[in-house]
Write a protein that holds these residues in place. Structure first.
Motif, PDB file in Angstrom:
ATOM      1  N   LYS A 344       0.812  -1.224   0.000  1.00 43.37           N
ATOM      2  CA  LYS A 344       0.000   0.000   0.000  1.00 43.37           C
ATOM      3  C   LYS A 344       0.843   1.272   0.000  1.00 43.37           C
ATOM      4  O   LYS A 344       0.342   2.351  -0.304  1.00 43.37           O
ATOM      5  N   HIS A 345       2.150   1.136   0.323  1.00 46.61           N
ATOM      6  CA  HIS A 345       3.015   2.312   0.321  1.00 46.61           C
ATOM      7  C   HIS A 345       3.746   2.486  -1.018  1.00 46.61           C
ATOM      8  O   HIS A 345       4.488   3.452  -1.189  1.00 46.61           O
ATOM      9  N   LYS A 375      -4.049   0.097  -5.607  1.00 44.67           N
ATOM     10  CA  LYS A 375      -4.109   0.591  -4.234  1.00 44.67           C
ATOM     11  C   LYS A 375      -5.223  -0.096  -3.446  1.00 44.67           C
ATOM     12  O   LYS A 375      -5.074  -0.428  -2.263  1.00 44.67           O
ATOM     13  N   LYS A 376      -6.368  -0.312  -4.112  1.00 50.25           N
ATOM     14  CA  LYS A 376      -7.489  -0.987  -3.455  1.00 50.25           C
ATOM     15  C   LYS A 376      -7.085  -2.417  -3.063  1.00 50.25           C
ATOM     16  O   LYS A 376      -7.379  -2.886  -1.961  1.00 50.25           O
ATOM     17  N   ASP A 379      -4.577  -2.492  -0.140  1.00 47.32           N
ATOM     18  CA  ASP A 379      -5.173  -2.245   1.170  1.00 47.32           C
ATOM     19  C   ASP A 379      -5.753  -3.503   1.805  1.00 47.32           C
ATOM     20  O   ASP A 379      -6.018  -3.534   3.012  1.00 47.32           O
TER      21      ASP A 379
END
Length: 533
Positions: A344-345, A375-376, A379
């Protein structure tokens, strides 16, 4: 005494900037709860230490048990490079036990010790200062003709009065000790204190020029490596340490950290070791496997994260020039090249770099298009796998965690107690097409047989590299993390089952699934390119 002792001393002569590495993984390291090793396990680690080219291997404490004596003898018989050492309390029976165990060794060292601090004198030994000094002189001299080298340690030296410490050291040198080890037995000192102590000893001990001063630091306050490096600045030319920093309580000085600090900061220390640093990670891994204690992910030098990057800023820098965030090459310690971990980073530069490494010619606009979905997905999972990235790129994204065409339906593992019958496993997998395939396969053990059956069903030749199993008591399940090598690339898989064997097989299937998914995309790309041409 061996007949070629003169030759040994000639060969062993080193320049003053050479720091000897005395490895005590098999002695002090093994004394830590949870790290006990069989003779076979000790031999595996000893071979790794010999490959590292350590100067001395402290193979055990001969008087501790018949098993320890046998293990020392086995190491002494097989390992021919480093000096082999046995620990002894300062009494004749311990010293004789060490001499017997070391008999097969080409180069022998007896390491003998006695407590010298007020706490040890009064609470443990119930001896006066003069009684301890008399024993040091008499029994160090007793050990000298039984080996090639004698090392003496005033136990708890850091908390010993300096005038008495000097008296003990002088007595040992006069009796014939060739190495004087100054142990921080309880991890109490600081770098400033220990550098001053070693300078004091070098300047004031009678015959200091004839011996090697050694440091042995524990990590109770987290300063074992810092204190060891400070000691060499003060004049120590031997560091006693252990692979992965294992040892009593919080552990010993970590071999890999001390060695790489000296190598990486040669400009500061102006010192050298003879360690083959490319063998560091294999040695670390060997110890982790035989003791069933995995390397902590954030462990300096050898941990999984030591050369891995998830932060987008760091990934961008490393992709441009890895020197921006790495002061060592992963290859220099025997680890795979630096790893960009997608999570996620992570930023767009890392996503594009990984896609191109997988063989995709991806435009900046394509990266922009898939980045929100990336990104989804990131997460919902700690790491985005190659197979998951492929599905994003090809427009078949999924957040359900299962990647690839196969799912495990059943695994039955068997061991027949009849002599000559090999273990076997029967595994059933279901393909996305709905077809189920069952294969029975033999193996070295039942889990190995199950892995072979999975490879036969999927037509993916995978080799297990590592597997970690963790029992989650509250949930009543076993979690498995596997790394499987296929066609030279590593794939990771996770499994969660009630049964330990089922969890291991499920993790293996998950890793094989990733390889199968990426192979399918590669074949599709090849077919499209062929059609276009």
């Amino acid at each position: 005494m061996t007949t070629d002792q003169t030759d040994i001393s000639d060969v062993g002569a080193k320049p003053d900037n050479h720091v000897k590495i005395f490895d005590t993984t098999l002695r002090d390291g093994e004394q830590a709860p949870g790290f006990s090793m069989s003779t076979d396990a000790k031999l595996i680690v000893a071979r790794a230490l010999a490959a590292l080219n350590v100067d001395i291997i402290e193979a055990g404490f001969a008087a501790a048990s018949p098993g320890d004596a046998a293990a020392i003898s086995a190491v002494a018989t097989e390992i021919t490079g480093p000096t082999i050492c046995s620990l002894s309390r300062l009494n004749d029976k311990d010293i004789e036990a060490s001499a017997r165990a070391l008999e097969p060794a080409r180069h022998k060292r007896i390491h003998t010790f006695i407590g010298t601090s007020p706490t040890h004198r009064d609470a443990k030994l119930k001896m006066t200062k003069d009684e301890i000094i008399e024993r040091i002189g008499r029994l160090v001299a007793f050990a000298v003709p039984l080996c090639d080298e004698v090392e003496f340690s005033p136990e708890d030296a850091i908390r010993t009065e300096r005038d008495y410490l000097i008296e003990a050291v002088n007595t040992a040198i006069e009796a014939g000790a060739t190495t004087i080890n100054i142990p921080d037995t309880v991890g109490y000192t600081t770098p400033e204190e220990i550098v001053d102590l070693f300078r004091f000893l070098k300047e004031n001990a009678k015959g200091a020029e004839k011996v090697t001063f050694s440091t042995h630091c524990h990590d109770d306050l987290g300063m074992a490596v810092a204190n060891s490096l400070a000691a060499v600045r003060g004049g120590a030319r031997q560091i006693e340490c252990a692979i992965n920093g294992i040892g009593e309580r919080a552990g010993n000085c970590s071999l890999e950290e001390a060695v790489m600090a000296i190598k990486t900061r040669r400009d500061f220390f102006n010192l050298e070791t003879q360690i083959e640093t490319e063998k560091i990670y294999p040695a670390s891994l060997a110890l982790a496997r035989v003791t069933h204690n995995p390397i902590p992910r954030n462990k300096a030098i050898v941990g999984k994260n030591a050369f891995a990057h998830e932060s987008g800023i760091h990934q961008h820098g490393v992709l441009a020039d890895k020197r921006t965030y790495e002061i060592m090459d992963a290859e220099s310690v025997g680890m795979p090249a630096n790893s960009i971990v997608l999570g996620k980073h992570s930023g767009k530069h890392a996503v594009r770099a990984r896609a191109e490494a997988l063989g995709f010619k991806i435009s900046p606009q394509k990266v922009e298009d898939i980045f929100p979905d990336f990104k989804k997905l990131a997460d919902t999972t700690r790491e985005v796998t190659d197979a998951q990235l492929v599905k994003l790129i090809t427009g078949n994204s999924a957040v359900d965690g299962r990647m690839g065409p196969w799912r495990m339906r059943r695994s039955d593992l068997h061991i027949d107690m009849e002599e000559g019958t090999k273990p076997y496993a029967r595994v059933t997998l279901e393909h996305d097409s709905g077809e189920q395939h069952t294969v029975t396969h033999e193996g070295i053990g039942p889990i190995d047989a199950a892995f072979a059956a999975v490879c036969a069903i999927t037509d993916v030749a995978g080799r297990i590299k590592t597997i970690d199993l963790h029992h989650e008591a509250e949930e009543g399940v076993v979690r498995a993390d596997a790394v499987v090598t296929v066609d030279g690339r590593d794939y990771s898989g996770k499994g969660k089952e009630v049964d330990i064997a089922d969890a291991a097989v499920a993790a293996f299937v998950a890793a094989i699934n990733q390889a199968a998914a990426i192979r399918a995309v590669g074949e599709a790309n090849y077919s499209n390119e062929a059609a276009a041409s």
